[in-house]
Design a protein around this motif. Structure first.
Motif, PDB file in Angstrom:
ATOM      1  N   LYS A   1       0.845  -1.193   0.000  1.00 57.38           N
ATOM      2  CA  LYS A   1       0.000   0.000   0.000  1.00 57.38           C
ATOM      3  C   LYS A   1       0.877   1.238   0.000  1.00 57.38           C
ATOM      4  O   LYS A   1       2.025   1.201   0.422  1.00 57.38           O
ATOM      5  N   CYS A   2       0.284   2.319  -0.451  1.00 52.15           N
ATOM      6  CA  CYS A   2       1.042   3.540  -0.667  1.00 52.15           C
ATOM      7  C   CYS A   2       0.245   4.747  -0.201  1.00 52.15           C
ATOM      8  O   CYS A   2      -0.975   4.774  -0.300  1.00 52.15           O
ATOM      9  N   LYS A   3       0.975   5.744   0.292  1.00 54.55           N
ATOM     10  CA  LYS A   3       0.364   7.028   0.627  1.00 54.55           C
ATOM     11  C   LYS A   3       1.121   8.092  -0.156  1.00 54.55           C
ATOM     12  O   LYS A   3       2.334   8.228  -0.022  1.00 54.55           O
ATOM     13  N   ILE A   4       0.401   8.803  -1.013  1.00 55.25           N
ATOM     14  CA  ILE A   4       0.988   9.885  -1.795  1.00 55.25           C
ATOM     15  C   ILE A   4       0.442  11.202  -1.259  1.00 55.25           C
ATOM     16  O   ILE A   4      -0.771  11.394  -1.195  1.00 55.25           O
ATOM     17  N   THR A   5       1.354  12.072  -0.866  1.00 59.57           N
ATOM     18  CA  THR A   5       0.962  13.374  -0.333  1.00 59.57           C
ATOM     19  C   THR A   5       1.428  14.456  -1.297  1.00 59.57           C
ATOM     20  O   THR A   5       2.577  14.455  -1.725  1.00 59.57           O
ATOM     21  N   ILE A   6       0.517  15.355  -1.629  1.00 55.32           N
ATOM     22  CA  ILE A   6       0.833  16.508  -2.465  1.00 55.32           C
ATOM     23  C   ILE A   6       0.608  17.757  -1.628  1.00 55.32           C
ATOM     24  O   ILE A   6      -0.484  17.971  -1.108  1.00 55.32           O
ATOM     25  N   ASN A   7       1.654  18.552  -1.470  1.00 59.00           N
ATOM     26  CA  ASN A   7       1.583  19.795  -0.700  1.00 59.00           C
ATOM     27  C   ASN A   7       1.412  20.943  -1.694  1.00 59.00           C
ATOM     28  O   ASN A   7       2.383  21.469  -2.235  1.00 59.00           O
ATOM     29  N   LEU A   8       0.174  21.302  -1.962  1.00 57.55           N
ATOM     30  CA  LEU A   8      -0.145  22.259  -3.024  1.00 57.55           C
ATOM     31  C   LEU A   8       0.598  23.589  -2.949  1.00 57.55           C
ATOM     32  O   LEU A   8       1.069  24.074  -3.975  1.00 57.55           O
ATOM     33  N   PRO A   9       0.729  24.226  -1.761  1.00 59.32           N
ATOM     34  CA  PRO A   9       1.431  25.514  -1.747  1.00 59.32           C
ATOM     35  C   PRO A   9       2.895  25.417  -2.190  1.00 59.32           C
ATOM     36  O   PRO A   9       3.482  26.404  -2.614  1.00 59.32           O
ATOM     37  N   LYS A  10       3.489  24.243  -2.096  1.00 60.30           N
ATOM     38  CA  LYS A  10       4.877  24.069  -2.510  1.00 60.30           C
ATOM     39  C   LYS A  10       5.015  23.729  -3.987  1.00 60.30           C
ATOM     40  O   LYS A  10       6.116  23.691  -4.524  1.00 60.30           O
ATOM     41  N   CYS A  11       3.902  23.450  -4.654  1.00 60.85           N
ATOM     42  CA  CYS A  11       3.922  23.178  -6.101  1.00 60.85           C
ATOM     43  C   CYS A  11       3.966  24.503  -6.849  1.00 60.85           C
ATOM     44  O   CYS A  11       3.467  25.515  -6.379  1.00 60.85           O
ATOM     45  N   ALA A  12       4.546  24.472  -8.038  1.00 62.82           N
ATOM     46  CA  ALA A  12       4.551  25.670  -8.889  1.00 62.82           C
ATOM     47  C   ALA A  12       3.132  25.904  -9.397  1.00 62.82           C
ATOM     48  O   ALA A  12       2.443  24.943  -9.759  1.00 62.82           O
ATOM     49  N   PRO A  13       2.676  27.151  -9.431  1.00 66.37           N
ATOM     50  CA  PRO A  13       1.306  27.412  -9.869  1.00 66.37           C
ATOM     51  C   PRO A  13       1.092  27.172 -11.356  1.00 66.37           C
ATOM     52  O   PRO A  13      -0.010  26.888 -11.802  1.00 66.37           O
ATOM     53  N   GLU A  14       2.154  27.272 -12.139  1.00 70.45           N
ATOM     54  CA  GLU A  14       2.033  27.031 -13.580  1.00 70.45           C
ATOM     55  C   GLU A  14       3.420  26.796 -14.145  1.00 70.45           C
ATOM     56  O   GLU A  14       4.421  27.026 -13.473  1.00 70.45           O
ATOM     57  N   ALA A  15       3.455  26.311 -15.374  1.00 69.45           N
ATOM     58  CA  ALA A  15       4.735  26.113 -16.034  1.00 69.45           C
ATOM     59  C   ALA A  15       5.412  27.467 -16.188  1.00 69.45           C
ATOM     60  O   ALA A  15       4.771  28.444 -16.522  1.00 69.45           O
TER      61      ALA A  15
ATOM     62  N   ASN B   1       8.849  19.572 -14.259  1.00 69.22           N
ATOM     63  CA  ASN B   1       7.480  20.078 -14.110  1.00 69.22           C
ATOM     64  C   ASN B   1       7.095  19.998 -12.639  1.00 69.22           C
ATOM     65  O   ASN B   1       6.787  18.928 -12.141  1.00 69.22           O
ATOM     66  N   ARG B   2       7.114  21.134 -11.941  1.00 69.26           N
ATOM     67  CA  ARG B   2       6.772  21.163 -10.520  1.00 69.26           C
ATOM     68  C   ARG B   2       5.354  21.639 -10.272  1.00 69.26           C
ATOM     69  O   ARG B   2       4.994  21.989  -9.167  1.00 69.26           O
ATOM     70  N   THR B   3       4.518  21.660 -11.317  1.00 70.41           N
ATOM     71  CA  THR B   3       3.104  21.966 -11.110  1.00 70.41           C
ATOM     72  C   THR B   3       2.475  20.778 -10.400  1.00 70.41           C
ATOM     73  O   THR B   3       3.056  19.686 -10.366  1.00 70.41           O
ATOM     74  N   PRO B   4       1.288  20.932  -9.830  1.00 69.13           N
ATOM     75  CA  PRO B   4       0.632  19.781  -9.200  1.00 69.13           C
ATOM     76  C   PRO B   4       0.471  18.590 -10.154  1.00 69.13           C
ATOM     77  O   PRO B   4       0.554  17.441  -9.724  1.00 69.13           O
ATOM     78  N   ILE B   5       0.280  18.864 -11.446  1.00 70.00           N
ATOM     79  CA  ILE B   5       0.174  17.773 -12.421  1.00 70.00           C
ATOM     80  C   ILE B   5       1.479  16.988 -12.452  1.00 70.00           C
ATOM     81  O   ILE B   5       1.488  15.760 -12.357  1.00 70.00           O
ATOM     82  N   GLY B   6       2.591  17.694 -12.578  1.00 63.18           N
ATOM     83  CA  GLY B   6       3.891  17.031 -12.618  1.00 63.18           C
ATOM     84  C   GLY B   6       4.235  16.329 -11.317  1.00 63.18           C
ATOM     85  O   GLY B   6       4.760  15.219 -11.319  1.00 63.18           O
ATOM     86  N   VAL B   7       3.919  16.968 -10.202  1.00 61.40           N
ATOM     87  CA  VAL B   7       4.264  16.391  -8.892  1.00 61.40           C
ATOM     88  C   VAL B   7       3.486  15.104  -8.642  1.00 61.40           C
ATOM     89  O   VAL B   7       4.061  14.098  -8.225  1.00 61.40           O
ATOM     90  N   ILE B   8       2.192  15.102  -8.920  1.00 60.75           N
ATOM     91  CA  ILE B   8       1.416  13.881  -8.649  1.00 60.75           C
ATOM     92  C   ILE B   8       1.840  12.750  -9.591  1.00 60.75           C
ATOM     93  O   ILE B   8       1.916  11.589  -9.179  1.00 60.75           O
ATOM     94  N   CYS B   9       2.173  13.081 -10.840  1.00 62.06           N
ATOM     95  CA  CYS B   9       2.646  12.038 -11.765  1.00 62.06           C
ATOM     96  C   CYS B   9       4.003  11.504 -11.319  1.00 62.06           C
ATOM     97  O   CYS B   9       4.273  10.307 -11.417  1.00 62.06           O
ATOM     98  N   HIS B  10       4.870  12.384 -10.801  1.00 59.31           N
ATOM     99  CA  HIS B  10       6.171  11.960 -10.276  1.00 59.31           C
ATOM    100  C   HIS B  10       5.998  11.030  -9.074  1.00 59.31           C
ATOM    101  O   HIS B  10       6.602   9.955  -9.023  1.00 59.31           O
ATOM    102  N   GLU B  11       5.167  11.439  -8.130  1.00 55.83           N
ATOM    103  CA  GLU B  11       4.973  10.608  -6.927  1.00 55.83           C
ATOM    104  C   GLU B  11       4.317   9.274  -7.286  1.00 55.83           C
ATOM    105  O   GLU B  11       4.656   8.237  -6.721  1.00 55.83           O
ATOM    106  N   PHE B  12       3.398   9.290  -8.230  1.00 58.09           N
ATOM    107  CA  PHE B  12       2.812   8.046  -8.720  1.00 58.09           C
ATOM    108  C   PHE B  12       3.895   7.175  -9.362  1.00 58.09           C
ATOM    109  O   PHE B  12       3.855   5.947  -9.258  1.00 58.09           O
TER     110      PHE B  12
END
Length: 192
Positions: free
Chosen positions: A57-71, A87-98
């Motif tokens: 099992k896995c827990k993925i945490t995304i800390n939105l204020p630390k993500c870049a707001p846009e490219a 890509n440090r936007t939330p899209i890039g971060v969640i794909c990286h953590e996944f």
């Protein structure tokens, strides 16, 4: 809903589609969204993945204020920077953590990717190299294929992963309104 929250939801949808296409059970992942600017412990990072080898099992945490707001659209552009497509936007971060989850799930955290070159500046070890590769494989598979065909081949042939789409990297850039200097830089880099 904030722009970062919208991007997180888009990234989550990419993950769900990718997981379904590749028969990856994401019911074993608990996604947590943080809304803190705190500077303690892991809160300094834009995201992290915690995987339990026993339970799978896995827990993925995304800390939105630390993500870049846009490219980032550069005001000055350094053509010596070969790592522009971090890509440090939330899209890039969640794909990286996944990507970390996929790494643990499919290889038990073993090194399976070639080490010949980096695709981003955030590849200090095999775990980050794999996560960055999965992120790019999800978001722009043709760019990974063109830039590092050996990594792409490992994901396709050794791990039997399928890309979400077959758009060219140029089409993906256009859809995402990438800065013209990024496009020209990548075109030149791939033609070397």
């Amino acid at each position: 809903m904030t722009k970062r929250e919208e991007q997180y939801n888009i990234g989550l949808e990419f993950i769900k589609q990718f997981a379904e296409l590749n028969n990856i059970d994401i019911s074993k992942i608990k996604f947590i969204v943080k809304h803190t600017k705190q500077e303690v412990g892991r809160d300094r990072a834009s995201g992290w993945c915690e995987y339990n080898y026993k339970t799978k099992k896995c827990k993925i945490t995304i800390n939105l204020p630390k993500c870049a707001p846009e490219a980032v659209k550069p005001t000055s552009f350094n053509t010596n920077n070969r790592y522009w497509f971090v890509n440090r936007t939330p899209i890039g971060v969640i794909c990286h953590e996944f990507g970390h989850f996929v790494h643990y799930l499919l290889t038990n955290g073993k090194c399976v990717l070639p080490k010949e070159k980096q695709i981003t500046s955030y590849e200090p070890n095999i775990y980050e190299r794999f996560a960055e590769s999965i992120k790019l494989f999800i978001l722009n598979p043709d760019l990974l294929k063109q830039y590092d065909p050996k990594r792409y081949e490992v994901l396709i042939n050794k791990l039997n992963l399928k890309p979400l789409h077959n758009k060219t990297w140029q089409e993906v850039f256009k859809e995402n309104n990438m800065h013209e200097k990024y496009y020209e830089y990548m075109k030149n880099r791939l033609n070397k």
